[in-house]
Design an enzyme around this catalytic site. Sequence first.
Site, PDB file in Angstrom:
ATOM      1  N   SER A  50      69.237  51.013  41.388  1.00 49.56           N
ATOM      2  CA  SER A  50      68.907  50.686  40.002  1.00 49.56           C
ATOM      3  C   SER A  50      70.200  50.523  39.200  1.00 49.56           C
ATOM      4  CB  SER A  50      67.992  51.769  39.417  1.00 49.56           C
ATOM      5  OG  SER A  50      67.389  51.327  38.225  1.00 49.56           O
ATOM      6  N   ASP A  53      58.820  45.086  42.306  1.00 44.49           N
ATOM      7  CA  ASP A  53      59.641  45.852  41.362  1.00 44.49           C
ATOM      8  C   ASP A  53      59.566  45.175  39.999  1.00 44.49           C
ATOM      9  OD1 ASP A  53      61.466  47.315  39.946  1.00 44.49           O
ATOM     10  OD2 ASP A  53      63.049  47.225  41.451  1.00 44.49           O
ATOM     11  N   TYR A 106      75.563  57.063  40.454  1.00 44.34           N
ATOM     12  CA  TYR A 106      74.601  56.453  39.517  1.00 44.34           C
ATOM     13  C   TYR A 106      75.302  56.112  38.199  1.00 44.34           C
ATOM     14  CZ  TYR A 106      70.313  55.482  36.974  1.00 44.34           C
ATOM     15  OH  TYR A 106      69.333  54.864  36.250  1.00 44.34           O
ATOM     16  N   HIS A 153      59.950  49.764  42.535  1.00 45.31           N
ATOM     17  CA  HIS A 153      61.262  50.325  42.230  1.00 45.31           C
ATOM     18  C   HIS A 153      61.563  51.570  43.057  1.00 45.31           C
ATOM     19  CE1 HIS A 153      64.769  50.086  39.702  1.00 45.31           C
ATOM     20  NE2 HIS A 153      64.660  51.333  39.326  1.00 45.31           N
TER      21      HIS A 153
END
Length: 713
Positions: A562, A646, A482, A681
Amino acid sequence: MNPNLINKLTCLAIGMSMIACNSTPTMEKLTYPETKKVDTTDVYFGTEVPDPYRWLEDDMSEETRNWVVEQNKVTDSFLGKIPFKNAIEDRLTKIWNYAKMGTPSHKSGLLVYAKNDGLQNQSIYYYKKGADGEEKILIDPNKLSEDGTVSLGSLSVSEDGKYLGYTVSRGGSDWREIYVKEIETGKMLDDHIKWVKFSGISWFNDGFFYTRFDEPKKGDELKGENKNPKVYYHKLGDQIKKDKVVFEDPEHPERITTCGVTDDNNYLVLHQTESTSGNAIYIKDLSEKSAKILKVVDDFESDNNIIDHSNGVFLMSTNYKAPKERIVKFTVDKINKDEWIDVIPEQKDVLSGISVVGEKMITTYMTDAHDIVKVFDLQGKYLYDVELPAIGSVGGFGGKKGDMETYFSFNSFVYPSAIYKYNIAENKTELFWEPDIDIDFDQYETKQVFFRSKDGTKVPMFIVHKKGLELDGTNPTMLYGYGGFNISLTPSFSVSRMVLLENGGVYAMVNLRGGGEYGKDWHQAGTKLQKQNVFDDCIAAAEYLIDNKYTSNDRLSLMGGSNGGLLVGAVTNQRPDLFKVSIPVVGVMDMLRYHKFTIGRFWATDYGTSEDNKEMFDYLYSYSPLHNVKEGVAYPAVMVMTADHDDRVVPAHSFKYIAALQDKYAGNNPVVIRIESKAGHGAGKPTSKKIEEAADLYSFIFYNMGVKPLYEF
């Protein structure tokens, strides 16, 4: 030695292998839908940047919708030809079908918790009046829609235990609607509030506080910028137009304010932010109607959270002058930063959570990206640790000062989430509930390794696989990362991940800079003009896995969602040779325009924007996934994953990126996009869609690696 020859030789020893395999399949180049180009060019500090797919930003147009249909046809056709996809979906359905339970919490005299019998699309919330009371349904989100795409956002019980306020999301959108019902009778009240986003329900007297935006212009619901939020008070039974504005900031329309009420009902606490890190805090005395709103913190240089108020004394967590956070106290007459008094000074580990329950402070700290729990008295004296069953992650510890017991959850990579009851006064933990899954978790192991990144920084990574796994470079491996927004990746259980592990696969989760695993400094080392550190950390993690024979570049996949989707896109562009498969999920792919949609501007503290200055533009332009797809490069097999609802990372990011990739890539590896309908999302996605998505994901990875899972089909 040729990797394909290694694969063939390995297959000869199938009797001893954890997986069935063959050589990497020879792919025929797919025929992709034609994506038109428009003559659109932006100029940044003298640099012309073409944007030929700008029209895909209009997700509501018929032309974009038709494009989505055609792209999904290609993807569905490719996935449908994978011979073992149905077998993977059957296996996922079987192992997913186990009872699950959320962490119970005390709410206004009720014990509230969620349960799922296995394959229900949404978990059902129950309540009891006391631990030994009769179990009753509080709310069943499965009844909100036939297909499970209307989900519960949050819920809040009124102080008298009579009413339930809850929010729902439709199709995965961040937009919420507030409803209220009588708990005992189940009767729905007429109170219904729309255009709520990033807001809880904070009960006070005969109503509640919440945050609402103005109704967006038609067509802009899922892409328009969200500005000018206001904090309201709603009295039950009143028309929404009568709701009173408690706080607004017209001079700063881009800021968002959320609110909460202290447990003693004496103060309203307002949190204001203009980004994903750093917040201002204001307080208002609710005992006096004419009380002014007082500023506790009026800048955005630190993260601050008021956790308790009692007899005029506030407790607050903060990373002001404490990168790993500390607990301070202050009073209204000594409210300035320099007058704060340490209650729990900054420790060597990162403070990631705190609850004031049973006259104690129960704190969660991160040490090398896993949780430990320490208990302090209200004066800040350390008392003892809470015993945990293994290295993993905890959640819960909710309640109020008068509660003598609380509950927490614990899980890890091969330790499904279990619930524990904790006696606060006696420091005793007992197992309250555990799942029953037909999987032998004893055959798996987790290790944590540390490697050096490009600049010499030591970076941690968890690696999970079957015990006795042969490190011969042939194991199918997923690298997950991430690296942003101060978010920490700690060990957690995923039932879908078992498909990888039980087929001799390796799961590697790397704790990249940009996250919060080592505090504010670690976070900032992966932001703005230092963002390349995040990509370098990820590249070094991939090289570590290959160098240590966990896998090879023919058996390594990279996945992230993301901000992690940005990571996948950037790293795939920079080092396509390292990976066989790349999976960017709901990623931020257009780094020059991300701030122009919904709440994208909030990410500027991590990214900077293309309009800041030439140096920042040049830096963003140098790694933006959309703008760095090159002609004729041998990219890995790519499956972009996004969703039509999203409204956090709008799907245009993924649309434009895959259009560029399909246009420029000359090889035969599939580069496709999977566009989920009536999803957002990620939050609130129904179980049925989760299983379908996981089956497609692992089928795509295995097939492109030349791995055949050991399931009957």
